[in-house]
Design an enzyme around this catalytic site. Structure first.
Site, PDB file in Angstrom:
ATOM      1  N   LYS A   6      15.150 -18.799   2.176  1.00 24.31           N
ATOM      2  CA  LYS A   6      14.263 -17.340   0.901  1.00 24.31           C
ATOM      3  C   LYS A   6      15.479 -16.588   1.025  1.00 24.31           C
ATOM      4  CE  LYS A   6      10.523 -14.322   1.885  1.00 24.31           C
ATOM      5  NZ  LYS A   6       9.279 -14.012   2.727  1.00 24.31           N
ATOM      6  N   SER A  66       4.686 -14.112   0.645  1.00 23.76           N
ATOM      7  CA  SER A  66       5.952 -13.454  -0.190  1.00 23.76           C
ATOM      8  C   SER A  66       6.539 -14.776   0.294  1.00 23.76           C
ATOM      9  CB  SER A  66       6.824 -12.262   0.372  1.00 23.76           C
ATOM     10  OG  SER A  66       7.061 -12.715   1.834  1.00 23.76           O
ATOM     11  N   SER A 100       3.397 -14.296   5.567  1.00 24.24           N
ATOM     12  CA  SER A 100       3.910 -15.044   4.277  1.00 24.24           C
ATOM     13  C   SER A 100       4.865 -16.429   4.672  1.00 24.24           C
ATOM     14  CB  SER A 100       5.367 -13.939   4.468  1.00 24.24           C
ATOM     15  OG  SER A 100       4.894 -12.654   3.410  1.00 24.24           O
TER      16      SER A 100
END
Ligand code: GLN
Length: 476
Positions: free
Chosen positions: A68, A143, A167
């Site tokens: 990420k 997210s 997330s």
């Protein structure tokens, strides 16, 4: 079967038999990631150097991973999907990234997210769109939408995400992969760009439970560079993974299947409960009376911490600097106005308000007290049961644009994931079904502090009985 369609368990076994296949495996994933990125949009940047010649020793030897883009890497930019950090090259590497490499993993690239991890659909990214590999006009969740989509689309075998209020688990459910949020402090946050420091935790995404167990094995453990990381031994998760839990007592959070929850989700969770019952688990109804206040509590605490953490992006210490400014105040104002997106600004304003003199007691301090009550509900439940089971989200993935103009509705969708962050406990999302229209559904298991081993073993029991994780999205 193609290498990228293998479960992580089978890929690791394959690379153990043929360590020399590591370089080719990486090349193939890297090519797939490049080829599919136009359709899926998971990656913000791709590694371009050839990776290890042969698989090293280690639990992830030769396994291609995606990271990420709010986790610092030395070789690739770390943008947080924000204009503010669009060109940021971290001068150091996150502890989790060093540990992945030590475990033999090979990084494919950095993946998309909601700007600074604020959001539930990846639509808040300032740098690109990510599509749900199961239906390209649907969101992958957020997210960590890029992490989930990359794994679902076979662009990486495992991925790292971060989970502040859901997330990891929510996008895992939306994309039909496994996602684990570890206990607060189990995994070092050193090198994770902070959103809400008392809630943030890094964790894995994978096709199968094995992949999450192996990744956790690689990244967990004390780190002197993160003062909130726990100095507790890390169990051998892989050693016990295949041992079913005898006499498992599972608390069923029935009240999470009430109004507002989609029928498809309700059915999937009820079916999962039945599966455990058939496997010999005792199912006990459990109530978490304060969890209804979770969203309100989280949306005071998370923005408060964010408003403080994001103060450093002033165009001077860090990040985008506006041009043609006359005064210092103007540098701050213009740089932040230009660099941050709508949602990030909204959170900063909410946080500054909740922390301001006169409102601090009414909002922030109150929220801390309610947080404790939410946490105590979980601790009481775990005095009686081993694990809890419930939904991950009220519904399956939604169409792009469906909620973007209604932030409150989007916030409400975090209702079942936020509790684990407020309480600091681990929780995992597992593929548990499909809607009639072909979207994946998830189920959530929650465990006590440092209960990852139990969580993974219980997850493995389910996966063996109901191999939903073997379904692949219909991408060509
Ligand atoms: N959806 C939640 C939010 O917008 C959770 C985000 C997260 O876990 N990083 O804050």
């Amino acid at each position: 079967m193609e290498t990228f369609d293998l479960t992580t368990r089978d890929l690791v076994a394959h690379l153990r038999e043929q360590p020399s296949a590591a370089a080719e495996t990486w090349q193939r994933f890297r090519k797939r990631a490049g080829d599919r990125n136009e359709a899926v949009g998971a990656f913000l940047s791709l590694a371009d150097e050839a990776q290890p010649e042969t698989a090293a020793e280690g639990v992830l030897a030769g396994v291609p991973v995606a990271v990420k883009d709010n986790i610092c890497t030395a070789e690739l930019k770390t943008t947080c999907a924000s204009k503010m950090l669009a060109n940021f090259e971290a001068p150091y590497e996150a502890t989790v990234v060093s540990r992945l490499k030590q475990a033999g993993a090979a990084i494919v690239g950095k993946v998309n997210l909601d700007e600074f991890a604020m959001g539930s659909s990846t639509e808040n990214s300032a740098l690109g769109k990510t599509n749900n590999p199961w239906k390209l006009n649907y969101v992958p969740g957020g997210s960590s939408g890029g992490s989930a989509a990359a794994v679902a689309a076979g662009m990486a075998s495992v991925a790292l995400g971060s989970d502040t209020g859901g997330s990891i688990r929510q996008p895992a459910a939306f994309c039909g992969v496994v996602g684990l949020k570890p206990t607060y402090g189990r995994v070092s946050r050193y090198g994770l760009v902070a959103f809400a420091s008392s809630l943030d935790q890094i964790g894995p995404f994978s096709r199968d439970v094995y992949g999450s167990a192996a990744t956790l094995q690689a990244i967990a453990g004390h780190d002197p560079l993160d003062s909130t990381s726990l100095d507790k031994p890390v169990p051998d998760y892989l050693e016990t993974l295949d041992q079913p839990l005898e006499g498992l007592k599972l608390g069923f959070i029935e009240e999470w299947l009430g109004d507002g929850v989609d029928d498809s989700v309700r059915q999937a969770v009820q079916q999962a409960v039945d599966v455990y019952r058939k496997l010999g688990a005792e199912i006990v109804p459990v109530s978490l009376p304060h969890s209804q206040y979770g969203v309100a509590t989280y949306y005071i605490i998370a923005p408060s911490e964010a408003s403080s953490n994001l103060a450093r992006y002033d165009g001077i210490h860090y990040g985008h600097r506006a041009e043609n400014c006359e005064t210092l105040a103007e540098v701050y104002r213009k740089s932040r106005s230009e660099g941050f997106g709508e949602e990030v600004k909204r959170r900063i304003m909410l946080g500054c308000y909740a922390l301001s003199s006169g409102y601090y007691d009414a909002y922030y301090l109150k929220a801390l007290k309610v947080r404790r009550l939410v946490q105590q509900d979980y601790f009481k439940a775990f005095a009686d049961v081993d694990l809890l089971i419930g939904p991950v989200t009220p519904g399956p993935a939604f169409e792009r644009g469906a909620m973007i103009d209604d932030p409150l509705e989007m916030y409400m969708a975090d209702i079942f994931t936020i509790g684990a962050n407020l309480a600091g406990i681990p929780a995992i999302s597992l593929p548990a079904g499909m809607t009639d229209s072909g979207l994946p559904l998830g189920v959530q298991l929650l465990g006590p502090v440092l209960g990852e081993e139990k969580l993974l073993r219980a997850a493995r029991m389910f996966e063996l009985a109901q191999p939903w994780h073997e379904q692949l999205p219909p991408l060509q």
